[in-house]
Design an enzyme around this catalytic site. Structure first.
Site, mmCIF file in Angstrom:
data_model
loop_
_atom_site.group_PDB
_atom_site.id
_atom_site.type_symbol
_atom_site.label_atom_id
_atom_site.label_comp_id
_atom_site.label_asym_id
_atom_site.label_seq_id
_atom_site.Cartn_x
_atom_site.Cartn_y
_atom_site.Cartn_z
ATOM 1 N N TYR A 200 0.869 -1.177 0.000
ATOM 2 C CA TYR A 200 0.000 0.000 0.000
ATOM 3 C C TYR A 200 0.908 1.231 0.000
ATOM 4 C CZ TYR A 200 -4.312 -2.527 1.180
ATOM 5 O OH TYR A 200 -5.415 -3.343 1.162
ATOM 6 N N PRO A 292 -12.707 -0.258 -1.654
ATOM 7 C CA PRO A 292 -11.930 -1.510 -1.639
ATOM 8 C C PRO A 292 -10.612 -1.453 -0.863
ATOM 9 C CG PRO A 292 -11.790 -0.439 -3.791
ATOM 10 C CD PRO A 292 -12.750 0.366 -2.983
HETATM 11 C C1 LIG Z 1 -14.818 -3.828 -10.129
HETATM 12 C C2 LIG Z 1 -14.874 -4.313 -8.704
HETATM 13 C C3 LIG Z 1 -13.699 -4.599 -8.027
HETATM 14 C C4 LIG Z 1 -13.744 -5.044 -6.700
HETATM 15 N N1 LIG Z 1 -12.573 -5.309 -6.049
HETATM 16 C C5 LIG Z 1 -12.619 -5.752 -4.768
HETATM 17 C C6 LIG Z 1 -11.440 -6.044 -4.050
HETATM 18 O O1 LIG Z 1 -10.326 -5.903 -4.565
HETATM 19 N N2 LIG Z 1 -11.559 -6.498 -2.769
HETATM 20 C C7 LIG Z 1 -12.796 -6.703 -2.158
HETATM 21 O O2 LIG Z 1 -12.885 -7.170 -1.015
HETATM 22 N N3 LIG Z 1 -13.919 -6.413 -2.813
HETATM 23 C C8 LIG Z 1 -13.860 -5.955 -4.094
HETATM 24 N N4 LIG Z 1 -15.002 -5.707 -4.733
HETATM 25 C C9 LIG Z 1 -16.243 -5.944 -4.023
HETATM 26 C C10 LIG Z 1 -16.634 -7.425 -4.012
HETATM 27 O O3 LIG Z 1 -16.427 -7.970 -5.279
HETATM 28 C C11 LIG Z 1 -18.093 -7.501 -3.572
HETATM 29 O O4 LIG Z 1 -18.194 -6.929 -2.287
HETATM 30 C C12 LIG Z 1 -18.644 -8.921 -3.553
HETATM 31 O O5 LIG Z 1 -18.743 -9.421 -4.862
HETATM 32 C C13 LIG Z 1 -20.021 -8.939 -2.880
HETATM 33 O O6 LIG Z 1 -20.650 -10.165 -3.075
HETATM 34 P P1 LIG Z 1 -22.222 -10.266 -3.241
HETATM 35 O O7 LIG Z 1 -22.511 -11.704 -3.412
HETATM 36 O O8 LIG Z 1 -22.869 -9.529 -2.137
HETATM 37 O O9 LIG Z 1 -22.562 -9.435 -4.550
HETATM 38 P P2 LIG Z 1 -22.147 -9.689 -6.076
HETATM 39 O O10 LIG Z 1 -20.838 -10.364 -6.160
HETATM 40 O O11 LIG Z 1 -22.351 -8.399 -6.772
HETATM 41 O O12 LIG Z 1 -23.232 -10.736 -6.572
HETATM 42 C C14 LIG Z 1 -24.554 -10.379 -6.869
HETATM 43 C C15 LIG Z 1 -25.055 -11.261 -7.981
HETATM 44 O O13 LIG Z 1 -26.429 -10.950 -8.214
HETATM 45 C C16 LIG Z 1 -26.649 -10.885 -9.603
HETATM 46 N N5 LIG Z 1 -27.833 -10.053 -9.859
HETATM 47 C C17 LIG Z 1 -27.913 -8.704 -9.867
HETATM 48 N N6 LIG Z 1 -29.175 -8.321 -10.148
HETATM 49 C C18 LIG Z 1 -29.888 -9.446 -10.310
HETATM 50 C C19 LIG Z 1 -31.251 -9.694 -10.642
HETATM 51 N N7 LIG Z 1 -32.109 -8.709 -10.849
HETATM 52 N N8 LIG Z 1 -31.659 -10.980 -10.745
HETATM 53 C C20 LIG Z 1 -30.810 -12.014 -10.548
HETATM 54 N N9 LIG Z 1 -29.494 -11.830 -10.232
HETATM 55 C C21 LIG Z 1 -29.043 -10.555 -10.117
HETATM 56 C C22 LIG Z 1 -25.364 -10.317 -10.159
HETATM 57 O O14 LIG Z 1 -25.187 -10.625 -11.534
HETATM 58 C C23 LIG Z 1 -24.317 -10.995 -9.282
HETATM 59 O O15 LIG Z 1 -23.861 -12.218 -9.836
HETATM 60 C C24 LIG Z 1 -14.994 -5.230 -6.056
HETATM 61 C C25 LIG Z 1 -16.159 -4.941 -6.738
HETATM 62 C C26 LIG Z 1 -16.124 -4.477 -8.045
HETATM 63 C C27 LIG Z 1 -17.402 -4.151 -8.753
#
Ligand SMILES: Cc1cc2nc3c(=O)[nH]c(=O)nc-3n(C[C@H](O)[C@H](O)[C@H](O)COP(=O)(O)OP(=O)(O)OC[C@H]3O[C@@H](n4cnc5c(N)ncnc54)[C@H](O)[C@@H]3O)c2cc1C
Length: 389
Positions: A200, A292
């Site tokens: 970092y 992040p």
């Molecule tokens: C570009 C990017 C980089 C990141 N880098 C980091 C990192 O370096 N370190 C870290 O800790 N976190 C990082 N994050 C955050 C981390 O990826 C998320 O916090 C994590 O994915 C959360 O998991 P989740 O299951 O809650 O949501 P998500 O992973 O967003 O999963 C939600 C799912 O629901 C689906 N969905 C959405 N709407 C609908 C609908 N209407 N119907 C059906 N399905 C739907 C989506 O397609 C997705 O597959 C990053 C996020 C992004 C966007």
């Protein structure tokens, strides 16, 4: 169709929840609006807390993670051209973090769900939630262009920040939000990581982070404007900026390689309270977002569904709703501590456009304190490896 728990979203939250329930004999259906390949190829998080690793292993999906994950016992904070190591093992009684891409976690979870006969439907359309205030919640969706109804006892909204579950209960929610006046330009490069552990870096040109996904793949970030146009950043310009911001007086060298992916991500802190309305429960990014810098998004999503799974198991075992009713309050205690940590790390390392010379001196003093005081270093280490559940 009927199931016990209808889960929207096949991200880390949805798939971990579905598998935890399966291991306790509770049936669920996962509905995901993207194709499987898209979900498994999305480059996102990569740092797993000790508690997340332990849970994935306990669930029986940790075999590849244990083999391929890179276990790190610390991170480096770099400023004034010098590196300062925060030794997690020594400061937290032996705890570590593991580098293992979110895409790999998703592959392992999806394979485990499908191998166990789990119902995970990718590529569905028009998902909407109904009647979740009563006892017969319903999810409508379309599969192969055919409309279907899924009735269930409980709905888990694991559909990320842009999903449909949070907006469906917006009238019941209070939103707490902060946008940051910068974003991250991130790259994935086919180059062996230039350091064994994450770096970092605080620099007068802006923050930089050196991370990795495997012994052959580096993941690097630089602070940029939230509206930065990625087309104005040819590969040489990105490497040039990384060299400047990560520069060191200690003979360290940045290893370059072909850039295979690049993009700009905005940064925000966001919490929706409460995380429950009737029989609809929000988990993960659907309920909260962290910048992040603290590497917490995925870990917090997993922590939420661990609490939710316990509450659902109690509900089916005893018919009692005590833990379900406590779900939001239990999760929010952790959510706010993680928000505080992610905000603190972000504030300590980034240049704010309106920062005064006083602010910059204060930032340097903070970095100096964290790296020279055991108490300061321990605060960072304890939060980074993950607070106890
Ligand atoms: C570009 C990017 C980089 C990141 N880098 C980091 C990192 O370096 N370190 C870290 O800790 N976190 C990082 N994050 C955050 C981390 O990826 C998320 O916090 C994590 O994915 C959360 O998991 P989740 O299951 O809650 O949501 P998500 O992973 O967003 O999963 C939600 C799912 O629901 C689906 N969905 C959405 N709407 C609908 C609908 N209407 N119907 C059906 N399905 C739907 C989506 O397609 C997705 O597959 C990053 C996020 C992004 C966007």
């Amino acid at each position: 169709m009927h199931t016990q728990v209808g889960i929207i979203g096949a991200g880390p939250a949805g798939l971990v929840l579905s598998h935890l329930l399966h291991l306790k004999g509770i049936e669920s259906v996962v509905l995901e609006n993207r194709p499987r390949q898209y979900c498994e190829e999305r480059v996102r998080a990569g740092v797993l807390e000790q508690g997340t690793v332990d849970l994935l292993c306990e669930m029986g999906v940790g075999e590849r993670l244990k083999k391929e994950g890179l276990v790190h016992g610390g991170i480096e904070l770099r400023f004034g051209g010098k590196g300062h190591r925060i030794d997690f093992r020594e400061l937290t009684g032996g705890k570590t973090i593991t580098i293992y891409g979110q895409s790999e976690v998703l592959k392992d979870l999806t394979n485990a769900r499908l191998a166990a006969g789990g119902q995970v439907y990718f590529d569905v359309d028009d998902v909407s939630v109904h009647d979740f205030v009563g006892n017969k919640p319903k999810i409508r969706f379309a599969r192969n262009s055919k409309p279907e109804d899924l009735t269930c006892d409980l709905i888990a909204g694991c559909d990320g920040f842009h999903g449909i579950c949070r907006p469906a209960i917006s009238q019941a929610l209070t939103i707490y939000e902060r946008e940051y006046p910068f974003g991250w330009l991130g790259i994935l490069a086919e180059a062996p990581p230039s350091s064994e552990e994450l770096i970092y870096a605080y620099h007068e040109r802006g923050f930089a982070l050196l991370s990795m996904r495997s012994p052959q793949l580096s993941r690097l970030y630089i602070q940029c404007s939230p509206e930065e146009d990625i087309h104005l950043w040819p590969d040489e310009k990105i490497w040039g900026e990384l060299h400047k911001r990560l520069e060191s007086t200690e003979g360290w060298k940045l290893i370059e390689g072909p850039i295979t992916q690049k993009g700009v991500t905005g940064m925000r802190s966001f919490v929706a309270e409460p995380m429950q309305y009737g029989n609809l429960f929000l988990a993960g990014d659907a309920a909260h977002i962290v910048p992040p810098t603290g590497a917490k998004g995925l870990n917090l999503a997993v922590a939420d569904v661990r609490v939710l799974a316990q509450a659902i198991v109690e509900f089916y075992k005893s018919g009692k709703r005590h833990l379900l009713n406590q779900y939001s309050a239990t999760c929010l205690r952790r959510v706010w501590k993680v928000q505080r940590f992610s905000w603190w790390m972000t504030s300590m390392f980034h240049l704010f456009p309106d920062a005064s010379p006083f602010d910059q001196k204060r930032q340097m003093a903070e970095l100096d304190y964290v790296t020279s005081s055991r108490a300061g270093a321990q605060t960072l280490a304890e939060n980074y490896v993950g607070l106890p559940m």
